[in-house]
Design a protein around this motif. Structure first.
Motif, PDB file in Angstrom:
ATOM      1  N   SER A  32      38.360   2.619 -37.047  1.00  0.00           N
ATOM      2  CA  SER A  32      37.651   2.143 -38.247  1.00  0.00           C
ATOM      3  C   SER A  32      38.483   1.102 -38.979  1.00  0.00           C
ATOM      4  CB  SER A  32      37.365   3.300 -39.206  1.00  0.00           C
ATOM      5  OG  SER A  32      36.534   4.226 -38.575  1.00  0.00           O
ATOM      6  N   LEU A  33      39.788   1.393 -39.099  1.00  0.00           N
ATOM      7  CA  LEU A  33      40.662   0.447 -39.809  1.00  0.00           C
ATOM      8  C   LEU A  33      40.741  -0.885 -39.078  1.00  0.00           C
ATOM      9  CD1 LEU A  33      43.555   2.788 -40.978  1.00  0.00           C
ATOM     10  CD2 LEU A  33      41.895   1.627 -42.429  1.00  0.00           C
ATOM     11  N   VAL A  34      40.813  -0.770 -37.731  1.00  0.00           N
ATOM     12  CA  VAL A  34      40.883  -2.002 -36.935  1.00  0.00           C
ATOM     13  C   VAL A  34      39.587  -2.796 -37.107  1.00  0.00           C
ATOM     14  CG1 VAL A  34      40.950  -2.905 -34.580  1.00  0.00           C
ATOM     15  CG2 VAL A  34      42.534  -1.109 -35.270  1.00  0.00           C
ATOM     16  N   GLU A  35      38.468  -2.082 -37.054  1.00  0.00           N
ATOM     17  CA  GLU A  35      37.170  -2.757 -37.220  1.00  0.00           C
ATOM     18  C   GLU A  35      37.065  -3.407 -38.588  1.00  0.00           C
ATOM     19  OE1 GLU A  35      34.238   0.210 -36.390  1.00  0.00           O
ATOM     20  OE2 GLU A  35      34.799   0.286 -34.264  1.00  0.00           O
ATOM     21  N   LEU A  36      37.561  -2.681 -39.590  1.00  0.00           N
ATOM     22  CA  LEU A  36      37.520  -3.220 -40.962  1.00  0.00           C
ATOM     23  C   LEU A  36      38.335  -4.509 -41.047  1.00  0.00           C
ATOM     24  CD1 LEU A  36      36.218  -2.146 -43.587  1.00  0.00           C
ATOM     25  CD2 LEU A  36      38.458  -1.251 -44.205  1.00  0.00           C
ATOM     26  N   ALA A  48      36.907  -8.236 -41.724  1.00  0.00           N
ATOM     27  CA  ALA A  48      37.412  -9.066 -42.829  1.00  0.00           C
ATOM     28  C   ALA A  48      37.854 -10.433 -42.314  1.00  0.00           C
ATOM     29  CB  ALA A  48      38.580  -8.373 -43.516  1.00  0.00           C
ATOM     30  N   ALA A  49      38.539 -10.406 -41.152  1.00  0.00           N
ATOM     31  CA  ALA A  49      39.000 -11.672 -40.583  1.00  0.00           C
ATOM     32  C   ALA A  49      37.812 -12.534 -40.167  1.00  0.00           C
ATOM     33  CB  ALA A  49      39.894 -11.393 -39.379  1.00  0.00           C
ATOM     34  N   ALA A  50      36.774 -11.891 -39.543  1.00  0.00           N
ATOM     35  CA  ALA A  50      35.604 -12.642 -39.086  1.00  0.00           C
ATOM     36  C   ALA A  50      34.858 -13.233 -40.284  1.00  0.00           C
ATOM     37  CB  ALA A  50      34.681 -11.725 -38.283  1.00  0.00           C
ATOM     38  N   ALA A  51      34.743 -12.431 -41.344  1.00  0.00           N
ATOM     39  CA  ALA A  51      34.013 -12.902 -42.537  1.00  0.00           C
ATOM     40  C   ALA A  51      34.714 -14.124 -43.125  1.00  0.00           C
ATOM     41  CB  ALA A  51      33.929 -11.786 -43.564  1.00  0.00           C
ATOM     42  N   LYS A  52      36.038 -14.061 -43.117  1.00  0.00           N
ATOM     43  CA  LYS A  52      36.787 -15.166 -43.699  1.00  0.00           C
ATOM     44  C   LYS A  52      36.647 -16.420 -42.827  1.00  0.00           C
ATOM     45  CE  LYS A  52      40.982 -16.035 -46.197  1.00  0.00           C
ATOM     46  NZ  LYS A  52      42.371 -15.733 -46.394  1.00  0.00           N
ATOM     47  N   VAL A  56      23.883  -5.742 -43.192  1.00  0.00           N
ATOM     48  CA  VAL A  56      24.291  -5.540 -44.588  1.00  0.00           C
ATOM     49  C   VAL A  56      23.988  -4.114 -45.016  1.00  0.00           C
ATOM     50  CG1 VAL A  56      23.846  -6.237 -46.978  1.00  0.00           C
ATOM     51  CG2 VAL A  56      24.034  -7.985 -45.190  1.00  0.00           C
ATOM     52  N   GLN A  57      22.832  -3.614 -44.582  1.00  0.00           N
ATOM     53  CA  GLN A  57      22.457  -2.234 -44.939  1.00  0.00           C
ATOM     54  C   GLN A  57      23.447  -1.233 -44.324  1.00  0.00           C
ATOM     55  OE1 GLN A  57      18.343  -1.733 -43.856  1.00  0.00           O
ATOM     56  NE2 GLN A  57      17.662  -3.214 -45.418  1.00  0.00           N
ATOM     57  N   ASP A  58      23.843  -1.485 -43.075  1.00  0.00           N
ATOM     58  CA  ASP A  58      24.852  -0.619 -42.420  1.00  0.00           C
ATOM     59  C   ASP A  58      26.152  -0.595 -43.228  1.00  0.00           C
ATOM     60  OD1 ASP A  58      23.348   0.205 -40.365  1.00  0.00           O
ATOM     61  OD2 ASP A  58      24.176  -1.166 -38.853  1.00  0.00           O
ATOM     62  N   ALA A  59      26.543  -1.799 -43.647  1.00  0.00           N
ATOM     63  CA  ALA A  59      27.800  -1.904 -44.411  1.00  0.00           C
ATOM     64  C   ALA A  59      27.696  -1.124 -45.718  1.00  0.00           C
ATOM     65  CB  ALA A  59      28.117  -3.364 -44.689  1.00  0.00           C
ATOM     66  N   LEU A  60      26.574  -1.231 -46.384  1.00  0.00           N
ATOM     67  CA  LEU A  60      26.411  -0.514 -47.666  1.00  0.00           C
ATOM     68  C   LEU A  60      26.437   0.994 -47.464  1.00  0.00           C
ATOM     69  CD1 LEU A  60      23.734  -2.752 -49.432  1.00  0.00           C
ATOM     70  CD2 LEU A  60      26.110  -2.416 -50.103  1.00  0.00           C
ATOM     71  N   VAL A  61      25.778   1.448 -46.376  1.00  0.00           N
ATOM     72  CA  VAL A  61      25.781   2.889 -46.074  1.00  0.00           C
ATOM     73  C   VAL A  61      27.218   3.352 -45.815  1.00  0.00           C
ATOM     74  CG1 VAL A  61      25.091   4.621 -44.352  1.00  0.00           C
ATOM     75  CG2 VAL A  61      23.409   2.983 -45.217  1.00  0.00           C
ATOM     76  N   PHE A  62      27.970   2.532 -45.055  1.00  0.00           N
ATOM     77  CA  PHE A  62      29.365   2.887 -44.735  1.00  0.00           C
ATOM     78  C   PHE A  62      30.195   3.055 -46.017  1.00  0.00           C
ATOM     79  CE2 PHE A  62      33.737   1.395 -44.109  1.00  0.00           C
ATOM     80  CZ  PHE A  62      34.176   2.282 -43.126  1.00  0.00           C
ATOM     81  N   PHE A  63      30.084   2.054 -46.899  1.00  0.00           N
ATOM     82  CA  PHE A  63      30.882   2.130 -48.133  1.00  0.00           C
ATOM     83  C   PHE A  63      30.418   3.260 -49.049  1.00  0.00           C
ATOM     84  CE2 PHE A  63      32.128  -2.280 -47.033  1.00  0.00           C
ATOM     85  CZ  PHE A  63      33.496  -2.081 -47.063  1.00  0.00           C
TER      86      PHE A  63
END
Lengths: 117, 375
Positions: free
Chosen positions: A65-69, A73-77, A100-107
């Motif tokens: 999960s940390l690696v994916e995060l 972050a790197a891809a978004a940048k 985006v919905q997946d990301a919101l559910v995750f957070f």
């Protein structure tokens, strides 16, 4: 014997030059830094928080999960996504994106768990 | 078990941290507690004062916040003890609070007693407080040559201090280029140049080699503005008098009648106050006839921590203090040696080396790790 003698003399000269190059100030600074590092290492080694964190880091899914995060972050940048246009229409469009919905559910899940702890 | 430590100097701090590490679980579960009462929120590295006196260290290097040196599980209060009630296992502090205990460790240290020799405090330089060490350095800076006398009172803190200050003064005068204009004269109260015979055997030829004159059996009786007079009847004129004054235990110990001169009669192995099983004494506060040195407090604290921890966990002490002392000796010319001894084995100082001087220089900075219980 000759080679060994030369080597001994080289080592001796090395130590002699190291001794000549040192000063009380250098020794004091090195000792102070070592002492502080030792104290930090001791505190970290006995910290229950760090031990728990290290336990977590040994779990594969946490590491993944940390690696994916980090990758996200790197891809978004790196991505050259167009600037948000703003307005309700833009927001609805963004929110309707499944990623985006997946990301919101995750957070949301993460913060829920965080509050439980 | 409630453990109360009175005094936050070298001995008290090392003991408290060592105990907190050994009793981690007991402290967590409430089976034991450690409280330290100290007179100050600052901790001073006292051996550094010698270096301040000759301009080799800055006073700011000598201090840390006491709380920052202690394990978080230790309750620390700046509230010095003013009254001991050993029969009822309690002490009264300056704030008016009463602290009860199951075990008490007294590590209140010692203080100079220059006022015991008429004229000494007014006419001599010394280095046992920050103010005195800075004053001595300023006086040295003004000194342009003449006769320097080193005079020693007994008992005194740090057995090597008279030798170290003598050798360090030689270095100081040489660095300023005025050594040829200085006559350095060393005096000592007993019939040789140091209380430890092997150390005297090493130091005396060093004095001869360096051109230091010396006089033994010299016990200060009185000091005037330019003369120090001994009990034995001799007089030494001086342009600068440097002294290692006599020391006493703390006033509160004297007031409580716990020991002559403020030094508490202590069992040499178990370190308990004589006649009391739950009162322990370490560091300068003991009346043990061994060096009043930081290393003594350190090694006593280690032995005592092991014993108190054993008392908590298995109900009995397990270790005897063997009298171990380790003293560096700054020998001048960028070199140092050391004396290590215990109740059984006398010291045997070796030829001074640059490496040992660097070890001592490093230790001056690594002391804080030692106080935290790491070294």
């Amino acid at each position: 014997m000759g080679q060994l003698g030369n080597m001994n003399s080289e080592v001796e000269r090395l130590f002699e030059s190291a001794g000549d190059a040192l000063s009380d100030d250098i020794i004091a600074r090195l000792a102070e830094t070592s002492s502080e590092l030792l104290c930090i290492a001791d505190r970290l080694a006995r910290s229950e928080g760090l031990t728990r964190l290290l336990d977590l880091l040994e779990r594969e899914h946490i590491v993944n999960s940390l690696v994916e995060l980090g990758e996200a972050a790197a891809a978004a940048k790196a991505s050259h996504a167009p600037e948000a246009k703003g307005g309700i229409g833009g927001m609805v469009k963004t929110m309707s994106d499944p990623d985006v919905q997946d990301a919101l559910v995750f957070f949301a899940t993460m913060f829920k768990e965080f509050k439980k702890g | 078990m409630k453990i109360l430590i009175v005094g936050g100097g070298m001995g008290g701090t090392i003991l408290a941290n060592n105990l907190a590490r050994r009793l981690r679980n007991e402290l967590k579960t409430g089976k034991a507690s450690i409280t330290m009462l100290s007179a100050s929120d600052k901790h001073m590295y006292q051996p550094g004062l010698l270096y301040v006196a000759v301009g080799k260290m800055n006073p700011s290097e000598l201090y840390r916040d006491q709380a920052s040196l202690l394990e978080p599980s230790i309750e620390f209060k700046v509230d010095p003890v003013v009254e001991f009630d050993l029969d009822n296992n309690s002490v009264k502090s300056q704030s008016g609070a009463t602290y009860s205990y199951d075990v008490i460790v007294i590590a209140t240290g010692s203080r100079t007693h220059a006022e015991g020799t008429p004229g000494l405090a007014e006419n001599a330089e010394m280095f046992y407080t920050e103010a005195d060490a800075v004053k001595m350095y300023r006086r040295l800076e003004e000194f342009e040559g003449g006769k320097v006398v080193v005079a020693v009172g007994v008992p005194h803190k740090c057995p090597m201090a008279p030798l170290e200050i003598t050798f360090m003064l030689i270095d100081y005068f040489k660095q300023r280029g005025i050594w040829d204009d200085v006559h350095l004269h060393y005096t000592y109260p007993i019939g040789r140049t140091h209380s430890l015979e092997p150390v005297a055997k090493w130091a005396t030829p060093e004095f001869d080699r360096m051109g230091v004159t010396y006089e033994t059996l010299f016990n200060m009786k009185e000091v005037t503005t330019d003369t120090v007079i001994s009990e034995e009847g001799s007089e030494e004129k001086f342009d600068l008098l440097v002294t290692v004054p006599a020391h006493k235990g703390m006033q509160v110990i004297e007031d409580a009648g716990m020991g002559a001169g403020g030094f508490i009669p202590t069992d040499r192995q178990r370190l308990n106050m004589e006649g009391r099983d739950n009162v322990f004494v370490i560091g300068d506060t003991t009346n043990l006839p061994i060096s009043k040195a930081g290393s003594t407090a350190h090694f006593e604290a280690e032995a005592l921590a092991e014993n108190i921890a054993s008392m908590v966990t298995i109900g009995t002490a397990t270790r005897d203090y063997d009298g171990k002392v380790f003293c560096f000796i700054e020998a001048g010319e960028g070199k140092a040696t050391y004396a290590m001894f215990n109740y059984q084995n006398p010291p045997d100082p070796k030829e001074p080396t640059a490496g040992i001087h660097w070890f001592k220089t490093a230790y001056n900075k690594m002391y804080w790790a030692s106080a935290r219980g790491l070294l």
